[in-house]
Design a protein around this motif. Structure first.
Motif, PDB file in Angstrom:
ATOM      1  N   UNK A  61       0.833  -1.209   0.000  1.00  0.00           N
ATOM      2  CA  UNK A  61       0.000   0.000   0.000  1.00  0.00           C
ATOM      3  C   UNK A  61       0.862   1.251   0.000  1.00  0.00           C
ATOM      4  N   UNK A  62       1.890   1.264   0.824  1.00  0.00           N
ATOM      5  CA  UNK A  62       2.784   2.429   0.885  1.00  0.00           C
ATOM      6  C   UNK A  62       3.520   2.637  -0.438  1.00  0.00           C
ATOM      7  N   UNK A  63       3.931   1.518  -1.066  1.00  0.00           N
ATOM      8  CA  UNK A  63       4.619   1.642  -2.352  1.00  0.00           C
ATOM      9  C   UNK A  63       3.685   2.208  -3.419  1.00  0.00           C
ATOM     10  N   UNK A  64       2.417   1.759  -3.406  1.00  0.00           N
ATOM     11  CA  UNK A  64       1.452   2.276  -4.379  1.00  0.00           C
ATOM     12  C   UNK A  64       1.176   3.757  -4.147  1.00  0.00           C
ATOM     13  N   UNK A  65       1.080   4.148  -2.870  1.00  0.00           N
ATOM     14  CA  UNK A  65       0.867   5.563  -2.557  1.00  0.00           C
ATOM     15  C   UNK A  65       2.047   6.400  -3.034  1.00  0.00           C
ATOM     16  N   UNK A  66       3.255   5.856  -2.879  1.00  0.00           N
ATOM     17  CA  UNK A  66       4.437   6.593  -3.344  1.00  0.00           C
ATOM     18  C   UNK A  66       4.418   6.745  -4.864  1.00  0.00           C
ATOM     19  N   UNK A  67       4.061   5.663  -5.575  1.00  0.00           N
ATOM     20  CA  UNK A  67       3.986   5.738  -7.033  1.00  0.00           C
ATOM     21  C   UNK A  67       2.939   6.746  -7.486  1.00  0.00           C
ATOM     22  N   UNK A  68       1.790   6.748  -6.802  1.00  0.00           N
ATOM     23  CA  UNK A  68       0.729   7.706  -7.161  1.00  0.00           C
ATOM     24  C   UNK A  68       1.186   9.134  -6.937  1.00  0.00           C
TER      25      UNK A  68
END
Length: 296
Positions: free
Chosen positions: A69-76
């Protein structure tokens, strides 16, 4: 009787035979015949161990999910920053062109005129106000490109017609895909993403959102979205005309339609980034010049 003494020889402080025996017995340790039992801790059962393993597995899976989830938030977040930078770059190009043009007008005025009448003063005040608006980000680039005085492309003329009807609170003179394409034109100006290959692209998902949120079309289907995209491409022919049916990918179009691949890349609108930037700068210059002439 006391040992070795007569009854007359004893007194109240003399130790009796019974007392001595009691003392002797007290000094002798009485052995503890009971067995010493050591209590050993019982090992956990297989069920308890399995429950503990399951609990730890669930905790590890929860941590893995949190990391994803944190990685996806960073990508977004990185994508949002890149999008904002692309839009800032396009706005900067338009602003640069407008600033240079306005300052050239000032220099020309100083060289050719020694006396400025009230009408000319209003012209330059108008240009100066536009300059300040651009420098302080109070001008929407899409408004300049869609100005009433910039109609080099057919898509601009169609967009101007729809906007005029909205200002007058009347029905749009356009219908069907022509009406819908004007919303996608503005979305392309505002939101197209620059690729590493030097292209500007707007995918069908973004077009669908624009039609649903701005054009009021509830849940538009794929055919509706793609037909509107194709219609837009046909109306961006750079000689001001409209391409015939099936010419939505013509290289003479400022914006072209790419159908993508089934199961792969989505359909999208595509333009050359440098070519579109030059077009936007020219449209902004025209809007400023013609706006100044109207103020005279």
């Amino acid at each position: 009787m006391l040992i070795g003494l007569s009854s007359d020889d004893g007194d109240e402080n003399t130790v009796s035979n019974d007392d001595a025996a009691t003392a002797i017995r007290a000094d002798v340790a009485v052995p503890n015949t009971s067995s010493t039992a050591t209590t050993e801790q019982e090992a956990p059962s297989r069920e308890a161990m399995w429950t503990q393993i399951q609990r730890q597995t669930e905790q590890i899976e929860s941590l893995h999910q949190r990391v994803k989830t944190l990685e996806q938030e960073r990508e977004n977040t990185e994508k949002d920053l890149a999008d904002a930078q692309d839009r800032a770059n396009r706005s900067e190009a338009v602003a640069d062109a407008a600033i240079v043009h306005t300052r050239q007008l000032w220099m020309l005025s100083d060289a050719l005129e020694t006396r400025v009448d009230n009408a000319t003063t209003r012209v330059f005040e108008n240009h100066e106000q536009r300059l300040q608006d651009i420098e302080h980000d109070r001008v929407d680039v899409s408004d300049l490109i869609n100005s009433d005085v910039t109609h080099d492309l057919e898509i601009q003329r169609k967009t101007a017609a729809r906007l005029a009807a909205e200002r007058e609170d009347t029905d749009s003179p356009l219908s069907g895909n022509k009406h819908r394409m004007t919303f996608l034109w503005r979305e392309f100006i505002e939101s197209a993403q620059k690729t590493k290959g030097g292209k500007l692209e707007l995918d069908s998902a973004a077009c669908r959102r624009r039609l649903e949120n701005r054009a009021g079309i509830h849940n538009p289907n794929t055919n509706t979205v793609q037909r509107s995209m194709k219609m837009l491409a046909r109306h961006t022919r750079q000689d001001g005309s409209v391409n015939g049916s099936g010419k939505w990918d013509d290289q003479d179009n400022l914006v072209r339609f790419d159908p993508g691949e089934r199961g792969g890349q989505a359909a999208r609108l595509v333009a050359d980034a440098d070519e579109f930037r030059e077009f936007a700068a020219e449209q902004s210059r025209s809007a400023l010049e013609q706006g100044g002439e109207e103020a005279r």
